[in-house]
Design a protein around this motif. Structure first.
Motif, PDB file in Angstrom:
ATOM      1  N   PRO A   1       0.799  -1.243   0.000  1.00  0.00           N
ATOM      2  CA  PRO A   1       0.000   0.000   0.000  1.00  0.00           C
ATOM      3  C   PRO A   1       0.827   1.287   0.000  1.00  0.00           C
ATOM      4  CG  PRO A   1       0.082  -0.916   2.198  1.00  0.00           C
ATOM      5  CD  PRO A   1       0.855  -1.868   1.323  1.00  0.00           C
ATOM      6  N   VAL A   2       1.906   1.269  -0.772  1.00  0.00           N
ATOM      7  CA  VAL A   2       2.776   2.453  -0.845  1.00  0.00           C
ATOM      8  C   VAL A   2       3.143   2.683  -2.298  1.00  0.00           C
ATOM      9  CG1 VAL A   2       5.055   3.365  -0.241  1.00  0.00           C
ATOM     10  CG2 VAL A   2       3.771   2.036   1.435  1.00  0.00           C
ATOM     11  N   GLU A   3       3.053   3.924  -2.739  1.00  0.00           N
ATOM     12  CA  GLU A   3       3.505   4.272  -4.076  1.00  0.00           C
ATOM     13  C   GLU A   3       4.998   4.551  -3.954  1.00  0.00           C
ATOM     14  OE1 GLU A   3       0.868   6.012  -6.669  1.00  0.00           O
ATOM     15  OE2 GLU A   3      -0.295   4.384  -5.820  1.00  0.00           O
ATOM     16  N   CYS A   4       5.789   3.760  -4.655  1.00  0.00           N
ATOM     17  CA  CYS A   4       7.239   3.856  -4.496  1.00  0.00           C
ATOM     18  C   CYS A   4       7.813   4.791  -5.553  1.00  0.00           C
ATOM     19  CB  CYS A   4       7.847   2.468  -4.589  1.00  0.00           C
ATOM     20  SG  CYS A   4       7.377   1.465  -3.166  1.00  0.00           S
ATOM     21  N   VAL A   5       8.123   5.988  -5.138  1.00  0.00           N
ATOM     22  CA  VAL A   5       8.593   7.022  -6.057  1.00  0.00           C
ATOM     23  C   VAL A   5      10.102   7.204  -5.910  1.00  0.00           C
ATOM     24  CG1 VAL A   5       8.391   9.474  -6.689  1.00  0.00           C
ATOM     25  CG2 VAL A   5       6.370   8.200  -5.900  1.00  0.00           C
ATOM     26  N   ALA A   6      10.776   7.293  -7.040  1.00  0.00           N
ATOM     27  CA  ALA A   6      12.197   7.664  -7.041  1.00  0.00           C
ATOM     28  C   ALA A   6      12.329   8.962  -7.819  1.00  0.00           C
ATOM     29  CB  ALA A   6      13.031   6.576  -7.698  1.00  0.00           C
TER      30      ALA A   6
ATOM     31  N   THR B   1       9.921   8.736 -11.196  1.00  0.00           N
ATOM     32  CA  THR B   1       8.970   7.692 -11.586  1.00  0.00           C
ATOM     33  C   THR B   1       8.309   7.088 -10.362  1.00  0.00           C
ATOM     34  OG1 THR B   1       8.699   5.781 -13.047  1.00  0.00           O
ATOM     35  CG2 THR B   1      10.547   5.708 -11.516  1.00  0.00           C
ATOM     36  N   LYS B   2       7.197   6.424 -10.612  1.00  0.00           N
ATOM     37  CA  LYS B   2       6.470   5.758  -9.523  1.00  0.00           C
ATOM     38  C   LYS B   2       6.291   4.285  -9.842  1.00  0.00           C
ATOM     39  CE  LYS B   2       2.251   4.966  -9.639  1.00  0.00           C
ATOM     40  NZ  LYS B   2       0.799   5.005  -9.835  1.00  0.00           N
ATOM     41  N   PHE B   3       6.653   3.429  -8.902  1.00  0.00           N
ATOM     42  CA  PHE B   3       6.413   1.992  -9.061  1.00  0.00           C
ATOM     43  C   PHE B   3       5.341   1.544  -8.082  1.00  0.00           C
ATOM     44  CE2 PHE B   3      11.064   2.648  -9.563  1.00  0.00           C
ATOM     45  CZ  PHE B   3      11.211   2.269 -10.882  1.00  0.00           C
ATOM     46  N   GLU B   4       4.662   0.470  -8.459  1.00  0.00           N
ATOM     47  CA  GLU B   4       3.806  -0.222  -7.499  1.00  0.00           C
ATOM     48  C   GLU B   4       4.266  -1.669  -7.434  1.00  0.00           C
ATOM     49  OE1 GLU B   4      -0.442   0.352  -7.523  1.00  0.00           O
ATOM     50  OE2 GLU B   4      -0.212   2.255  -8.558  1.00  0.00           O
TER      51      GLU B   4
ATOM     52  N   LEU C   1      15.834   0.059  -9.607  1.00  0.00           N
ATOM     53  CA  LEU C   1      15.056   0.073 -10.854  1.00  0.00           C
ATOM     54  C   LEU C   1      15.139   1.441 -11.521  1.00  0.00           C
ATOM     55  CD1 LEU C   1      11.890  -1.900  -9.662  1.00  0.00           C
ATOM     56  CD2 LEU C   1      13.614  -2.710 -11.286  1.00  0.00           C
ATOM     57  N   TYR C   2      15.047   2.470 -10.701  1.00  0.00           N
ATOM     58  CA  TYR C   2      15.138   3.823 -11.258  1.00  0.00           C
ATOM     59  C   TYR C   2      16.490   4.035 -11.948  1.00  0.00           C
ATOM     60  CZ  TYR C   2      15.785   8.851 -11.570  1.00  0.00           C
ATOM     61  OH  TYR C   2      16.069  10.105 -12.033  1.00  0.00           O
ATOM     62  N   SER C   3      17.563   3.584 -11.297  1.00  0.00           N
ATOM     63  CA  SER C   3      18.897   3.751 -11.890  1.00  0.00           C
ATOM     64  C   SER C   3      18.983   3.066 -13.239  1.00  0.00           C
ATOM     65  CB  SER C   3      19.980   3.136 -11.003  1.00  0.00           C
ATOM     66  OG  SER C   3      20.058   3.848  -9.830  1.00  0.00           O
ATOM     67  N   ARG C   4      18.457   1.850 -13.310  1.00  0.00           N
ATOM     68  CA  ARG C   4      18.465   1.127 -14.582  1.00  0.00           C
ATOM     69  C   ARG C   4      17.691   1.915 -15.646  1.00  0.00           C
ATOM     70  NH1 ARG C   4      18.314  -4.375 -15.982  1.00  0.00           N
ATOM     71  NH2 ARG C   4      20.092  -4.538 -14.575  1.00  0.00           N
TER      72      ARG C   4
ATOM     73  N   PRO D   1       4.784   7.405 -19.493  1.00  0.00           N
ATOM     74  CA  PRO D   1       4.688   8.838 -19.212  1.00  0.00           C
ATOM     75  C   PRO D   1       3.570   9.156 -18.214  1.00  0.00           C
ATOM     76  CG  PRO D   1       4.646   8.397 -21.590  1.00  0.00           C
ATOM     77  CD  PRO D   1       4.538   7.079 -20.897  1.00  0.00           C
ATOM     78  N   ASP D   2       2.681   8.206 -17.928  1.00  0.00           N
ATOM     79  CA  ASP D   2       1.684   8.436 -16.876  1.00  0.00           C
ATOM     80  C   ASP D   2       2.276   8.248 -15.487  1.00  0.00           C
ATOM     81  OD1 ASP D   2      -0.317   9.069 -18.626  1.00  0.00           O
ATOM     82  OD2 ASP D   2      -1.637   7.390 -18.126  1.00  0.00           O
ATOM     83  N   SER D   3       3.355   7.483 -15.400  1.00  0.00           N
ATOM     84  CA  SER D   3       3.935   7.198 -14.083  1.00  0.00           C
ATOM     85  C   SER D   3       5.309   7.848 -13.916  1.00  0.00           C
ATOM     86  CB  SER D   3       4.070   5.684 -13.876  1.00  0.00           C
ATOM     87  OG  SER D   3       5.031   5.129 -14.753  1.00  0.00           O
ATOM     88  N   SER D   4       5.774   8.542 -14.940  1.00  0.00           N
ATOM     89  CA  SER D   4       7.155   9.040 -14.948  1.00  0.00           C
ATOM     90  C   SER D   4       7.221  10.418 -15.586  1.00  0.00           C
ATOM     91  CB  SER D   4       8.037   8.117 -15.791  1.00  0.00           C
ATOM     92  OG  SER D   4       7.728   6.770 -15.557  1.00  0.00           O
ATOM     93  N   ARG D   5       8.255  11.168 -15.212  1.00  0.00           N
ATOM     94  CA  ARG D   5       8.545  12.416 -15.922  1.00  0.00           C
ATOM     95  C   ARG D   5       9.715  12.187 -16.850  1.00  0.00           C
ATOM     96  NH1 ARG D   5       7.175  15.000 -11.195  1.00  0.00           N
ATOM     97  NH2 ARG D   5       5.472  16.457 -11.572  1.00  0.00           N
ATOM     98  N   TYR D   6       9.486  12.374 -18.131  1.00  0.00           N
ATOM     99  CA  TYR D   6      10.542  12.250 -19.139  1.00  0.00           C
ATOM    100  C   TYR D   6      10.809  13.615 -19.763  1.00  0.00           C
ATOM    101  CZ  TYR D   6      10.157   7.089 -19.647  1.00  0.00           C
ATOM    102  OH  TYR D   6      10.180   5.741 -19.484  1.00  0.00           O
ATOM    103  N   TRP D   7      12.072  13.974 -19.838  1.00  0.00           N
ATOM    104  CA  TRP D   7      12.437  15.252 -20.464  1.00  0.00           C
ATOM    105  C   TRP D   7      13.459  15.012 -21.576  1.00  0.00           C
ATOM    106  CZ3 TRP D   7      14.069  17.494 -15.058  1.00  0.00           C
ATOM    107  CH2 TRP D   7      12.942  17.739 -14.286  1.00  0.00           C
TER     108      TRP D   7
END
Ligand code: ATP
Ligand code: MG
Length: 301
Positions: free
Chosen positions: A107-112, A207-210, A189-192, A228-234
């Motif tokens: 029950p946690v949104e895992c954001v990096a 980004t956000k993982f579940e 995962l974010y680093s990868r 792009p719904d779960s992440s910011r891409y620039w």
């Protein structure tokens, strides 16, 4: 308050039980107990699901998720069983349906976050921390952080904001060991993802993982990943800290909604208006572009 302008109905498919209609996806259970996730073309902004759909978005995001799951599999098992829609499903489910293991969700949104933007920036401006993580002075909108940080959030009901919480809150809820496991996996995962995106000239800002837990109790990557719904891409070549970055997502429609052209008063509790066709076109082109840049393929979508 916010919510749905209209709540598109799910469809009845023999052998499937409708479980949930989220902002973007419809969830069903198979008779065998698996989960069927169907990504729609719905789009949300400012906590509203808009009355206008973005044609092709569901397919593009599903294909992108699949592409990423494959590239993360050596780090974590994922919930995907198949990308073939179940028998009897409507023809237009092809390409936007994932049959998944039905997991007990964490029950946690895992954001990096590797860069400062969005709610992270807002928190930083108040007290130079994000989710309790202290950050140096002098950072601005779009700044790269000294190192990626874990900034968890608790999941909100439809229409509410997720709430950023500190690692300590997660540890209190789940235990120190499990909280640390989530943090370490989230950052790995974010680093990868960031590295792979970087090779393609794209910054994966956050980004956000579940995650869920499988029968053996181990963590399994669920939901969608690096969309792009779960992440910011620039675009890396346009990165210029000090203001909002051009991004590969729904920024175009967000900007339109808050411009005088839309006539929409975000502060009033009224639903947002339909999007003009050029805004829809430009938005879908952004989604196509990020798919193309990352996968190198022509989506044909
Ligand atoms: P939003 O993400 O837009 O805030 P939402 O999360 O309510 O809204 P969706 O993302 O459309 O809606 O629906 C996906 C739902 O399915 C989420 O509640 C997510 O936690 C859940 N989910 C994802 N993967 C699994 C899985 N493998 N097993 C069980 N539940 C899952
Ligand atoms: Mg979701």
């Amino acid at each position: 308050m916010s919510g749905f302008v209209e709540r598109p109905g799910h469809v009845e498919v023999e052998g499937l039980t409708h479980l949930h209609t989220g902002k973007v996806r419809d969830l069903y259970a198979t008779a065998g107990g698996d989960l069927v996730m169907v990504a729609s073309d719905r789009v949300s902004a400012y906590d509203w699901v808009l009355p206008t759909e973005i044609p092709g978005k569901g397919r593009l995001l599903t294909q992108l998720s699949l592409w990423w799951f494959e590239r993360l599999r050596d780090l974590v098992p994922d919930h995907v069983l198949s990308d073939t829609p179940p028998p009897g499903a409507p023809a237009d489910w092809a390409g936007r349906t994932l049959v998944c293991r039905n997991l007990d969700m964490v029950p946690v949104e895992c954001v990096a976050r590797g860069y400062l933007a969005g709610s992270g920036l807002a928190e930083y401006r108040v007290d130079r921390t994000v989710c309790g993580v202290p950050l140096p002075e002098g950072l601005t909108d779009g700044s790269e952080l000294p190192e990626p940080i874990f900034t968890p959030a608790t999941k909100a009901a439809v229409g509410d904001h997720d709430e950023n919480v500190s690692f300590a809150v997660v540890a209190e809820r789940l235990g120190e060991k499990r909280a640390a496991e989530l943090r370490d996996l989230t950052l790995a995962l974010y680093s990868r993802g960031r590295e792979i995106a970087c090779e393609r000239g794209v910054i994966l800002a956050d980004t956000k993982f579940e995650f869920g837990r499988g029968a053996d109790g181990g963590l399994v990557l669920a939901d969608e990943v690096f969309t792009p719904d779960s992440s910011r891409y620039w675009p890396a070549d346009e990165w210029a800290p000090g203001g909002p970055q051009p991004s590969f997502d729904k920024q175009i429609l967000r900007d339109w909604l808050t411009s005088p052209a839309s006539g929409w008063d975000r502060a009033a509790d009224t639903p947002p208006p339909e999007l003009p066709s050029d805004v829809v076109e430009r938005t879908i082109e952004r989604y196509r572009e990020i798919h193309r840049r990352l996968t190198g393929g022509d989506s044909g979508l």
